[in-house]
Each structure stands twice: as structure tokens, then as C-alpha cells.
Design a protein around this motif. Structure first.
Motif, mmCIF file in Angstrom:
data_model
loop_
_atom_site.group_PDB
_atom_site.id
_atom_site.type_symbol
_atom_site.label_atom_id
_atom_site.label_comp_id
_atom_site.label_asym_id
_atom_site.label_seq_id
_atom_site.Cartn_x
_atom_site.Cartn_y
_atom_site.Cartn_z
ATOM 1 N N GLY A 32 -3.451 10.672 4.983
ATOM 2 C CA GLY A 32 -2.839 10.197 5.748
ATOM 3 C C GLY A 32 -3.404 9.690 7.180
ATOM 4 N N VAL A 236 4.066 -2.869 -3.358
ATOM 5 C CA VAL A 236 4.254 -0.906 -3.942
ATOM 6 C C VAL A 236 2.912 -0.206 -2.216
ATOM 7 C CG1 VAL A 236 3.825 0.825 -4.138
ATOM 8 C CG2 VAL A 236 4.856 -1.099 -5.741
ATOM 9 N N THR A 263 -2.221 3.562 5.155
ATOM 10 C CA THR A 263 -1.417 2.698 3.763
ATOM 11 C C THR A 263 0.083 1.486 4.779
ATOM 12 O OG1 THR A 263 0.413 4.442 3.776
ATOM 13 C CG2 THR A 263 -1.579 4.322 2.183
ATOM 14 N N MET B 1 10.591 -0.788 -0.317
ATOM 15 C CA MET B 1 9.745 -0.460 -1.616
ATOM 16 C C MET B 1 11.070 0.482 -2.678
ATOM 17 S SD MET B 1 6.695 2.095 -1.604
ATOM 18 C CE MET B 1 7.330 2.732 -0.704
ATOM 19 N N THR B 2 10.302 0.183 -4.564
ATOM 20 C CA THR B 2 11.318 0.337 -5.090
ATOM 21 C C THR B 2 10.402 1.548 -5.670
ATOM 22 O OG1 THR B 2 11.415 -1.170 -6.471
ATOM 23 C CG2 THR B 2 13.249 -0.462 -5.166
ATOM 24 N N ARG B 30 0.723 -2.472 -9.953
ATOM 25 C CA ARG B 30 1.308 -3.211 -9.083
ATOM 26 C C ARG B 30 2.425 -2.191 -8.959
ATOM 27 N NH1 ARG B 30 1.547 -9.750 -8.483
ATOM 28 N NH2 ARG B 30 -1.023 -9.361 -7.871
ATOM 29 N N GLY B 31 3.261 -1.199 -9.991
ATOM 30 C CA GLY B 31 4.347 -0.484 -9.776
ATOM 31 C C GLY B 31 4.043 1.126 -9.724
ATOM 32 N N VAL B 32 5.111 1.248 -9.631
ATOM 33 C CA VAL B 32 4.619 2.862 -9.236
ATOM 34 C C VAL B 32 5.645 4.047 -10.870
ATOM 35 C CG1 VAL B 32 6.371 5.167 -7.674
ATOM 36 C CG2 VAL B 32 5.630 2.977 -6.943
ATOM 37 N N THR B 61 -3.646 6.189 -3.605
ATOM 38 C CA THR B 61 -1.979 5.367 -3.231
ATOM 39 C C THR B 61 -1.760 5.905 -4.571
ATOM 40 O OG1 THR B 61 -2.449 3.584 -3.398
ATOM 41 C CG2 THR B 61 -3.431 4.029 -2.132
ATOM 42 N N TYR B 62 0.190 5.252 -5.041
ATOM 43 C CA TYR B 62 0.347 4.897 -5.970
ATOM 44 C C TYR B 62 -0.295 4.345 -7.039
ATOM 45 C CZ TYR B 62 4.492 5.962 -2.894
ATOM 46 O OH TYR B 62 5.778 5.761 -1.941
ATOM 47 N N ARG B 63 -1.057 3.099 -6.565
ATOM 48 C CA ARG B 63 -1.321 2.618 -8.511
ATOM 49 C C ARG B 63 -2.859 1.748 -7.490
ATOM 50 N NH1 ARG B 63 -0.163 -3.260 -6.756
ATOM 51 N NH2 ARG B 63 0.131 -3.090 -3.729
ATOM 52 N N SER B 64 -3.328 2.120 -6.015
ATOM 53 C CA SER B 64 -4.689 1.695 -6.619
ATOM 54 C C SER B 64 -5.774 2.870 -5.998
ATOM 55 C CB SER B 64 -4.859 1.030 -5.919
ATOM 56 O OG SER B 64 -4.285 0.547 -4.628
ATOM 57 N N MET B 141 0.581 9.940 -2.309
ATOM 58 C CA MET B 141 -0.125 9.990 -1.590
ATOM 59 C C MET B 141 0.402 10.265 -0.393
ATOM 60 S SD MET B 141 0.218 5.620 -1.224
ATOM 61 C CE MET B 141 1.422 4.913 0.082
ATOM 62 N N TYR B 142 -0.564 10.734 0.851
ATOM 63 C CA TYR B 142 -0.805 10.568 1.844
ATOM 64 C C TYR B 142 0.003 9.055 2.689
ATOM 65 C CZ TYR B 142 -1.211 15.474 1.681
ATOM 66 O OH TYR B 142 -0.797 17.156 1.703
ATOM 67 N N GLY B 143 0.217 8.930 3.694
ATOM 68 C CA GLY B 143 0.234 7.679 4.544
ATOM 69 C C GLY B 143 1.506 8.188 5.888
ATOM 70 N N PHE B 144 1.150 6.931 6.190
ATOM 71 C CA PHE B 144 1.946 6.672 7.880
ATOM 72 C C PHE B 144 1.720 7.319 8.783
ATOM 73 C CE2 PHE B 144 6.268 8.358 9.689
ATOM 74 C CZ PHE B 144 6.481 6.426 10.158
#
Lengths: 340, 249
Positions: A32, A236, A263, B1-2, B30-32, B61-64, B141-144
Motif C-alpha cells: 500500500g 473491483v 490501487t 464495490m461489492t 473480475r470479482g472477489v 490485488t483481489y483478482r489480478s 490486498m493492501y492499498g489506499f
């Protein structure tokens, strides 16, 4: 932070948004951590290259707010490159791409000029601030790196590490690459171009786009035709690179820049190629730009050409000549110049 | 996001997307969902196990998996061939995930928004806390921000949407719920999420040998503590001690 025994730069005044930036904090995106680094990586590398520094060396990134510096503890060799800023040395006008040794007590002032939004003041050996997670780049939002994790202000003293530099009279850096126009920015489609209608992609390339007023180191906001999504505007969250052009629901693109989050969850119609990131960064609010779509091969070729320019090095032209150096003679055009 | 949408995983292998000329996105869906995420982490581990010249860093990340590379040292086609080889190498995850027990104080003022969130969901604050502490979460994932963890596995009874407008800044260590996900924050900042508690553990401590405590793919469960325990653990955490503990999966 005290500057210790060596030479240092003292900030006499600084507008908002002046920071220390090196090549960026790489390797921690997975945790992050924002990369940060220069808004115009090519100009940052030129300023370092003129001094013989590694391209990623820590330098001052100067915003439109400008900066005034002096040196302490000895003469400091420095180079300034980037946008067409107004520079004065003790009140005397200097070229905007400048190489000189600043004597203790002499004042170098950098102010916004005719064009360009960022310039870089590099010092021989680099600015010596602590290494945080492998980098000296400032990321103000997470208070990481640079000088105390923040923008610079009057009274800050930055160690420039090395011993006093040699006497170097002011010289102009001959770098025509710094004078490029920001009107056309090259972009590679994707990674989510399939989230947009064909009409939206055509509109994206036609533009024109006006640089919005609320940009910063994190993002450049564009105003122009409303781009329609074909598949909704929430994805997502996935990774974001510098130059990624994301389009949120209202259809106005946002180009993510040096201080972007790692992200994000909006579709990205295209990505500004590495060689043109600096061009976009240098466009001021109100400027008009257009995007031109290029292939991956073209983008890599543009990147290669920039790397070759940096590898070749830069010639400087003394403002007051006492003798003609061979570098100077090689750097001038003898065919149609005054020697003709 | 869901969350959910497990049907959005790509059955025929990942697709390759360019994010500029120096980053390649290897997208598995494309999903979680945990299966898609496992494939992301397996590729990430395989690439880390056999580094190649020109590969800079990879970001799960979640999906990639986003792979940053230097196209002057490693061509796009060579990178894709390298990814295909990694995908076809048997062995799965190079690293077994850890499960962490994270102390969390839900009582006010730490769990500042529990009552507000519970009222919005039509359940009692006690039920909201019970749902939060009974789940096992996966770090997607980490982010933000540095160390900000996105967690899947939230109980559907407390899958509240995010706020329309952000609330005032929360403390570092805030335990958050919003948009069908859970999270642990590492910096004080305004948020559109609900603050349900606070952990004395520091997921990001730059001066500690291990600046980031946990890896994507690790699991977390929250252990309720009271304010006195919070104060004691926080004092230890500030000296660099790790106050979360690992437990067998």
C-alpha cells in the motif's frame, strides 16, 4: 535536521508543494505504499544527469509556488531543469536550464515563468535526507520520506553531503528536449478500454481536454466531452500505474500521477506512455491537450529514445565565456551560427 | 464495490492487459472470491521465487497481479512467456498463509460508530460486534495507504454500504467496515467506512524489522479486549513489540 559539517542548502522561502523527490519508492506497492517520485521524471533525470548524478538521485521538486535557496558550509554545485521557470542569481536573470556552483550566501531564486508547472533543482551527490523504505522521495499524505515527510518551508536546511564543489560559473544547459510542447500526449489504450463505448473512445482521442484547476501531485483532472461507459463504472479495485487515465461515473477523466494510490476501482480507458508523463505534468491548469493513441512498440521506442538522450549526457554553454571548451564547440551549431 | 460474484473468474486462464508500456496486468477474474485470489497469490509467489532481469515489482490485488517491468530490459512477449511458464509450474503457493489473532477494543470511544452502524442495519450493537468478531477474514490486498489492509470474509449481516459523505478522521489502528468489506487502517484519516473498533497492533511500523506485519493471503480474526487491555497492549506495541499472535490454521 542539522546539516552537520558538510555543505547544505538553506530554504529561504518556498511556495506550496516544494518537496524532495528521488526516483520513487519502489518495491512496496504490495503493502500500500505510494511510489511518489518526480512528476516529470525526464526533467528530474536531466538535472541529475548534468551533474553526473545517478538519474534517481534525490533533488528538489519546485512547484509553481517557487523557491529561494542559499548554501551553507561551502560552495554547492547544482543544476536546474524542467519547465520554463524564471531564475535569478542574486537578482541577475539566469536561463531556466542552469548549471552553476552556488557560493555561500548567494541567493538563487526560482519562480514560475512563461510555461511549465514543475522544475528540479539537483545538487552534486544528491540531497542527503534519510532513506525510508529504500527511498528519499516525499509522500506528504503518508508523511513518508523527504525532509520530515513534508513540503519544504523557509528555514529548512538540507544536507548536500559532499565537500565544497569546484568553482563553476553559471552555464546554460543545452537540452532542446526540455522545450517540448504539451499539446499532444501519447497514450496506450487500456487496461479497461473495453468498459467504454466506441463513441467514448473516439471522443477521448478527439478531445480537446482542458487541464482542470484542482490538480496536484496525486492526479491531473481533465475537462472535456463526457465519456460514456458501456459496462458501468465500478470495477473491483486493481493496480494503478502513473499515467493511468481513470474515468469515474461523471465521465471526466482523471490521470493518476506520482502520488497516486496503489490501487483503485474505476475503469482506466488508457495510460499515458512513460516518455510523455512529464509533458502532461508540465501542462498548467487551463492548458488544452489532446491524446494520441500509440502501440506498445511505439511507447517502448519513445522510452528508449529518452534513455538514449540521458545516456548521451548534456552540454552546457557558459553565460560569460573566457575560453571555448571543446564541449561547448561540439554543442553549438557551426553551420548557421555567428561563425558562418 | 461489492464482494462475491465468484462466477466472474476466467475459466480459460488469465488475460493480459497493458497498463502503459511498463506494467502488465495478469487478470484472473473480475470479482472477489478466494479461488481467484489464490491464483493471483500463486503467480506472485512463483515470480518472486524465480526473479528475472527487468522485472521490478508485482502487486497482488483481489483478482489480478500487476507486474511492473522495464521494457528496455524485458520485452512484453518475454514477460508473458515467463508468466505462462510460472503458471504451468506445479507447486501452488510457495508460502503457507499465517492466521493472526488481532486484539480489538470494540467499546466506545474505540468502536465509535458501532451504534450508528447497528441502527442502520436494524440490529443491536452487541449483535454487530458479535458478527464482526466471529468471522475469519482474509487479507486480499493492501492499498489506499501504507499498511491499509482490505479484508474479505465479513459476515453478511453487517455488510453495510459505505457512507455517502466521509466521517471525521479516525485513529491509526481503526478497525473499519464498509462496502461489504472490512479493513484495518494504519493512519488517521477521514473515511466513508464505519469505525467498529481499534487494534493496538501496528500493521505498519517503519522502525520495526518487519515494517509490514502481514502478507496478502494471511487470515485475521479479532479478539475482543477492554480499554485497560488496550492501553497495556498499545504501550507494548509502541516499543516495537508485536502484540498480535499467530495461531494454527
Amino acid at each position: 535536521m542539522s546539516a552537520g559539517k558538510g555543505t547544505s542548502l538553506r530554504i529561504l522561502s518556498a511556495g506550496p508543494g516544494v518537496t524532495v523527490q528521488d526516483g520513487g519508492r519502489h518495491g512496496y506497492l504490495r503493502y500500500g505504499v505510494t511510489v511518489a517520485g518526480p512528476m516529470d521524471p525526464f526533467s528530474h533525470a536531466i538535472a541529475n544527469g548534468v551533474l553526473g548524478n545517478a538519474a534517481e538521485c534525490a533533488a528538489l521538486e519546485v512547484s509553481l509556488g517557487g523557491v529561494e535557496v542559499t548554501t551553507e558550509g561551502g560552495r554547492v554545485t547544482l543544476a536546474v531543469a524542467g519547465g520554463d521557470f524564471e531564475i535569478t542569481l542574486d537578482g541577475r536573470p539566469m536561463p531556466s536550464a542552469l548549471h552553476l556552483a552556488l557560493e555561500p550566501g548567494a541567493k538563487l531564486r526560482i519562480r514560475a515563468g512563461q510555461s511549465g508547472a514543475w522544475c528540479y533543482l539537483a545538487v552534486a551527490g544528491g540531497i542527503d535526507v534519510p532513506d525510508v523504505l529504500g527511498s528519499r522521495a516525499t509522500h506528504t499524505r503518508s508523511h513518508l520520506g523527504g525532509h520530515e515527510g513534508r513540503v519544504l518551508r523557509a528555514g529548512d536546511v538540507l544536507s548536500t553531503g559532499g565537500p565544497a564543489g569546484e568553482e563553476t560559473p553559471p552555464a546554460r544547459i543545452l537540452a532542446p528536449e526540455l522545450l517540448r510542447s504539451s499539446e499532444v500526449i501519447r497514450a496506450l489504450p487500456g487496461p479497461q478500454a473495453d468498459y467504454f463505448t466506441e463513441a467514448a473512445i473516439a471522443d477521448f482521442l478527439t478531445g480537446p481536454w482542458t487541464i482542470g484547476p484542482r490538480g496536484d501531485r496525486m492526479a491531473c483532472f481533465l475537462e472535456g466531452p463526457v465519456l460514456k461507459h458501456s459496462e458501468g463504472f465500478n470495477i473491483v479495485s486493481d493496480g494503478i500505474t502513473m499515467g493511468a487515465i481513470q474515468v469515474p461515473g461523471e465521465g471526466q477523466p482523471i490521470v493518476l500521477m506520482a502520488d497516486r494510490q496503489p490501487t483503485g476501482g474505476y475503469p482506466k480507458i488508457a495510460t499515458v506512455i512513460g516518455a510523455d508523463l512529464g509533458l502532461l505534468a508540465q501542462a498548467r491548469p487551463g492548458a488544452k491537450i489532446r491524446f494520441r493513441s500509440v502501440t506498445h512498440v511505439e511507447a517502448v521506442e519513445a522510452r528508449r529514445r529518452q534513455a538514449e538522450v540521458l545516456a548521451r549526457g548534456f552540454v552546457t554553454e557558459p553565460l560569460v565565456r573566457t575560453k571555448f571548451t571543446s564541449e561547448f564547440l561540439l554543442g553549438i551549431n557551426l553551420i548557421d551560427g555567428v561563425f558562418g | 464495490m461489492t464482494a462475491s460474484k465468484a462466477n466472474l473468474a476466467y475459466p480459460d486462464g488469465p488475460c493480459f492487459l497493458d497498463s502503459g508500456e511498463a506494467a502488465l496486468v495478469v487478470e484472473f477474474g473480475r470479482g472477489v472470491d478466494p479461488q481467484t485470489h489464490e491464483r493471483v497469490l500463486a503467480l506472485d509467489a512463483a515470480l518472486q521465487a524465480s526473479p528475472v532481469e527487468g522485472l521490478r515489482e508485482s502487486v497482488p490485488t483481489y483478482r489480478s497481479l500487476m507486474i511492473h517491468y522495464d521494457p528496455l530490459k524485458l520485452s512484453r512477449s518475454d514477460l508473458i512467456a515467463y508468466v505462462h511458464r510460472a503458471l504451468n509450474t506445479p507447486g501452488g503457493l510457495a508460502r503457507l498463509p499465517d492466521r493472526w489473532v488481532m486484539p480489538c477494543c470494540y467499546a466506545p470511544p474505540f468502536g465509535e460508530d458501532v451504534a450508528e452502524m447497528a441502527a442502520k442495519l436494524g440490529i443491536s450493537p452487541e449483535q454487530a460486534i458479535q458478527h464482526h468478531q466471529s468471522a475469519v477474514y482474509r487479507i486480499y490486498m493492501y492499498g489506499f495507504a501504507p499498511g491499509f489492509t482490505y479484508l474479505g470474509g465479513l459476515h453478511e449481516e453487517i455488510a453495510v454500504s459505505r457512507r455517502a459523505t466521509p466521517r471525521p478522521p479516525h485513529a491509526a489502528g481503526a478497525v473499519l467496515v464498509g462496502g461489504g468489506l472490512a479493513a484495518v487502517a494504519t493512519f488517521s484519516m477521514p473515511t466513508g467506512w464505519y469505525v467498529v473498533g481499534q487494534t493496538p497492533e501496528r500493521l505498519y511500523a517503519p522502525e520495526r524489522d518487519k515494517a509490514f506485519l502481514m502478507e496478502p493471503g494471511d487470515e485475521i480474526r479479532f479478539l475482543p479486549i477492554d480499554a485497560a487491555e488496550f492501553a497495556a497492549l498499545e504501550a507494548r506495541a509502541l516499543t516495537g513489540e508485536i502484540v498480535a499472535r499467530k495461531e494454527p490454521l
